[in-house]
Scaffold this motif. Structure first.
Motif, mmCIF file in Angstrom:
data_model
loop_
_atom_site.group_PDB
_atom_site.id
_atom_site.type_symbol
_atom_site.label_atom_id
_atom_site.label_comp_id
_atom_site.label_asym_id
_atom_site.label_seq_id
_atom_site.Cartn_x
_atom_site.Cartn_y
_atom_site.Cartn_z
ATOM 1 N N VAL A 493 0.860 -1.180 0.000
ATOM 2 C CA VAL A 493 0.000 0.000 0.000
ATOM 3 C C VAL A 493 0.897 1.231 0.000
ATOM 4 O O VAL A 493 1.793 1.356 0.845
ATOM 5 N N ASP A 494 0.677 2.134 -0.940
ATOM 6 C CA ASP A 494 1.473 3.357 -1.002
ATOM 7 C C ASP A 494 1.039 4.331 0.083
ATOM 8 O O ASP A 494 -0.162 4.528 0.318
ATOM 9 N N LEU A 495 2.033 4.930 0.735
ATOM 10 C CA LEU A 495 1.794 5.912 1.795
ATOM 11 C C LEU A 495 2.117 7.289 1.236
ATOM 12 O O LEU A 495 3.286 7.627 1.026
ATOM 13 N N LEU A 514 -1.585 0.737 -8.909
ATOM 14 C CA LEU A 514 -0.410 1.214 -9.625
ATOM 15 C C LEU A 514 0.588 0.070 -9.598
ATOM 16 O O LEU A 514 1.305 -0.140 -8.618
ATOM 17 N N GLY A 515 0.606 -0.710 -10.670
ATOM 18 C CA GLY A 515 1.387 -1.938 -10.663
ATOM 19 C C GLY A 515 0.770 -2.906 -9.668
ATOM 20 O O GLY A 515 -0.420 -3.195 -9.708
ATOM 21 N N ASN A 544 0.630 10.686 -6.382
ATOM 22 C CA ASN A 544 2.086 10.601 -6.487
ATOM 23 C C ASN A 544 2.411 9.258 -7.119
ATOM 24 O O ASN A 544 2.437 8.226 -6.446
ATOM 25 N N ASP A 545 2.641 9.260 -8.422
ATOM 26 C CA ASP A 545 2.785 8.005 -9.162
ATOM 27 C C ASP A 545 4.196 7.438 -9.144
ATOM 28 O O ASP A 545 4.560 6.626 -10.008
ATOM 29 N N GLN A 581 6.455 6.754 0.633
ATOM 30 C CA GLN A 581 6.840 5.440 1.121
ATOM 31 C C GLN A 581 5.756 4.430 0.748
ATOM 32 O O GLN A 581 4.716 4.776 0.191
ATOM 33 N N TYR A 582 6.010 3.162 1.063
ATOM 34 C CA TYR A 582 4.969 2.146 0.957
ATOM 35 C C TYR A 582 5.184 1.131 2.072
ATOM 36 O O TYR A 582 6.255 1.036 2.666
#
Length: 668
Positions: A493-495, A514-515, A544-545, A581-582
């Protein structure tokens, strides 16, 4: 917390609480300042220009002009009351502030002094309103004495109180008196990092509310002084044209300097709004869990190959599955992993296993190996322990029990995230005012609250936008389109903490893929601050890609070090993530929890400003945690940046006196 610190924090309440609903009413401080200035200016017209008379003035004429001035004052008073409508000092707010971090002695003294000054000015304002209400029953001396106090040079009179308030915000001698109160409050907040999340106010909101309170006090004082000059003129005490002009000029100077001090503090103040740990964690109310994503699972190697052999070892089975249950061993006593079996390891031959209670998301409460090593918190066992022993086959093959991870996307596993948009009704001029994660069935959703946007940032509270519940197995539901299924390979999970560009505000949020990452986005909509009108056709989705595969500046992974169940932590969990971050959902620590839980947990507490509605410009997905804890995946809001809208509205610079012989008070 010391008594001194608690007193200082309660003093903040006196400054901030009475402004909490300012932006929830029909007028805003800056706009009201201008309107009252114009009202004061026009009120001078009803007095007329005095001229010398020899025969004095009849009392009915004095009373008539007095009533006209007081009627105008009543209009101003009602405008002020409208701004303060519904503003009450809340015991809850006082408790929350008292729990906040302590203030230094210098700040404490200034806060207490400011609280006292504002209280005295508010008391005078209440007295003035009473005089307006009962003007027909009052003696002239009562009004005259009050008017004299409002313009007196004596210490403790209204002009002195206003100047002392101003000197706390803008010290006249900075080298001797130091920084202003707004900057001191901000410095203290940033230095000690208090949990403002406890009472759902960002630093920016707190500073802005204090500024509004002080500005409102200035307006009250200005109105009282100007109408006092009018009354004294009616009573024949003098002309007071120049005095009224000086009062107006000084008011303009103070408000301009206060606005500059507020802007300087607001630019530096953080606008983050998120939730702290509650006093008590409660499943389904404050947090929810992804269940059985990667879960500790005991399996014998004989059951992880089609031949039913034991010629390899546990480490060989990095990716396997259950093929059968050999000889009705322990596999017959537990629920079989019907998905993938991952990353097996050998711990010891024999063990005692405490199975979890029926209908639990866990498989085991704890495991104790014969060599003394333990997984989970060993103690009593409600279901009774089960002895599990590895065995030898044909003398030279050891059929070992392995500790593995089970990735089984069965109906018992809640591992789904909705990819549907969560938006406000922009066509009806509604904006996002709150945000939370909710779990409906087996699916996690983003949910927003909406409010109606009005002039100059005013937001009327609304309701939570209903979320449409669905199950991934419902007809027509598509993985990757309607929902995302977490798995061993796709559990990131993207932060990110996203904000709208200047001139736009938050009107929606969503997850998308995203991917292999679950990715967060916000919808941003331009608006006119003055009119409050949204421009829905110009809405855009922002994100934010960046990815972890970026060669120049890859997105960084937030590592969880031997994560235990986050609800076991005795100390508050701070935000330990940062933008770009992720984090990956994973199993809890083997030693701490037998790897039975999926971490991080999901914080489902609603994020909403304490006012019930406030302008928000951004949102994000964050992680609250610490070393040794799985922490919580949570959402946050970014409150709108009011800094560029803070400015003083100077009153009209002059008024013209008209010749009139209708009335002229005798000069005593």
């Amino acid at each position: 917390m010391s008594v001194r610190r608690a007193r200082a924090l309660l003093a903040v309440l006196a400054l901030a609480t009475c402004a909490h609903a300012l932006l929830d009413d029909a007028l805003e401080v800056i706009k009201l300042s201008k309107e009252i200035g114009e009202e004061v200016l026009s009120s001078w017209d009803i007095i007329g220009k005095p001229f010398n008379v020899t025969g004095g003035v009849e009392l009915p004429l004095v009373r008539r002009r007095e009533r006209e001035v007081l009627a105008r004052l009543g209009q101003v008073s009602r405008a002020l009351e409208k701004l303060e409508l519904g503003v009450e000092k809340s015991e809850t707010i006082a408790i929350l502030i008292a729990k906040s971090v302590g203030r230094g002695a210098r700040l404490e003294l200034r806060l207490l002094e400011m609280s006292d000054l504002l209280s005295r000015i508010a008391s005078a304002d209440r007295r003035m309103r009473e005089y307006v209400r009962y003007q027909r029953e009052l003696e002239r001396d009562t009004l005259e004495n009050f008017a004299k106090w409002c313009v007196s040079h004596d210490p403790g009179a209204l002009p002195d109180l206003l100047e002392r308030v101003h000197s706390l915000i803008v010290p006249p001698h900075k080298n001797l008196l130091g920084r202003g109160l707004l900057q001191l409050v901000l410095d203290d907040l940033q230095q000690d990092h208090p949990d403002l999340c406890e009472f759902q106010l960002s630093q920016h909101q707190l500073i802005y509310d204090m500024y509004n309170t002080i500005s409102l006090t200035e307006i009250k004082g200005y109105a009282m002084m100007q109408f006092s000059w009018m009354l004294l003129r009616i009573y024949g005490k003098g002309n007071f044209t120049q005095e009224a002009s000086l009062t107006r000029t000084r008011y303009g100077e103070r408000t301009s300097q206060t606005a500059a001090a507020a802007r300087a503090a607001l630019v530096l103040a953080q606008r983050d709004l998120y939730r702290c740990d509650p006093p008590h964690h409660k499943l389904g109310e404050t947090y929810a869990e992804v269940t059985r994503l990667l879960q500790g699972y005991v399996e014998n190697e004989v059951d992880m190959n089609t031949e039913g052999t034991c010629r390899d070892n546990c480490a060989y089975y990095t990716l396997a599955e259950n093929h059968h249950c050999f000889a009705d061993q322990f596999c017959q006593k537990q629920k079989i992993c019907k998905g993938r079996i991952i990353d097996c390891q050998y711990i010891d031959s024999d063990m005692w296993i405490c199975p979890a209670r029926l209908h639990s998301n866990r498989r085991y409460d704890w495991i104790e190996y014969e060599n003394g090593r333990t997984f989970g918190r060993v103690g009593s066992c409600m279901q009774g322990t089960t002895k599990v022993d590895s065995w030898w086959r044909w003398l030279f093959w050891h059929c070992s029990y392995c500790m593995c991870l089970c990735d089984d996307a069965s109906y018992d596993s809640d591992r789904y995230f909705s990819l549907w948009d969560a938006t406000s009704d922009v066509k009806n001029n509604k904006v996002v005012t709150g945000l939370k994660l909710v779990k409906l069935g087996r699916v996690f959703h983003l949910q927003v609250a909406e409010g109606t946007l009005g002039e100059r940032g005013v937001v009327t509270p609304g309701n939570w936008v209903p979320v449409q519940k669905f199950d991934p197995l419902d007809p027509g539901m598509r993985d990757g389109v309607d929902f995302h299924t977490l798995s061993y390979e796709r559990r990131a999970v993207d932060l990110d903490e996203l904000d709208s560009p200047a001139g736009s505000i938050l009107t929606g949020v969503r997850f998308r893929m995203l991917g292999a990452h679950l990715h967060f986005e916000i919808r941003s909509t331009p608006f006119n601050f003055t009119t409050g009108r949204l421009y829905p056709e110009k809405s855009i989705w922002l994100s934010n890609d960046n990815t972890d595969g970026n060669a120049e500046k890859p997105r960084k992974r937030l590592e969880l070090h031997r994560p235990d169940i986050p609800t076991r932590t005795q100390t508050p969990l701070p935000v330990d993530s940062s933008h770009d971050q992720y984090i990956e959902f994973t199993h809890s620590d083997f030693e701490a929890d037998a790897a039975q839980s999926t971490v991080p947990f999901i914080d489902i507490q609603p994020v909403m400003p304490m006012k019930g509605a406030s302008l928000a410009s951004g949102a994000g997905v964050i992680h609250r945690g610490s070393r040794g804890s799985g922490g919580f995946l949570a959402v946050k809001l970014s409150t709108y940046d009011f800094a560029r809208h803070v400015r003083a509205a100077a009153p009209p610079t002059a008024f013209e006196e008209e010749d009139t012989t209708e009335f002229s008070p005798a000069i005593n």
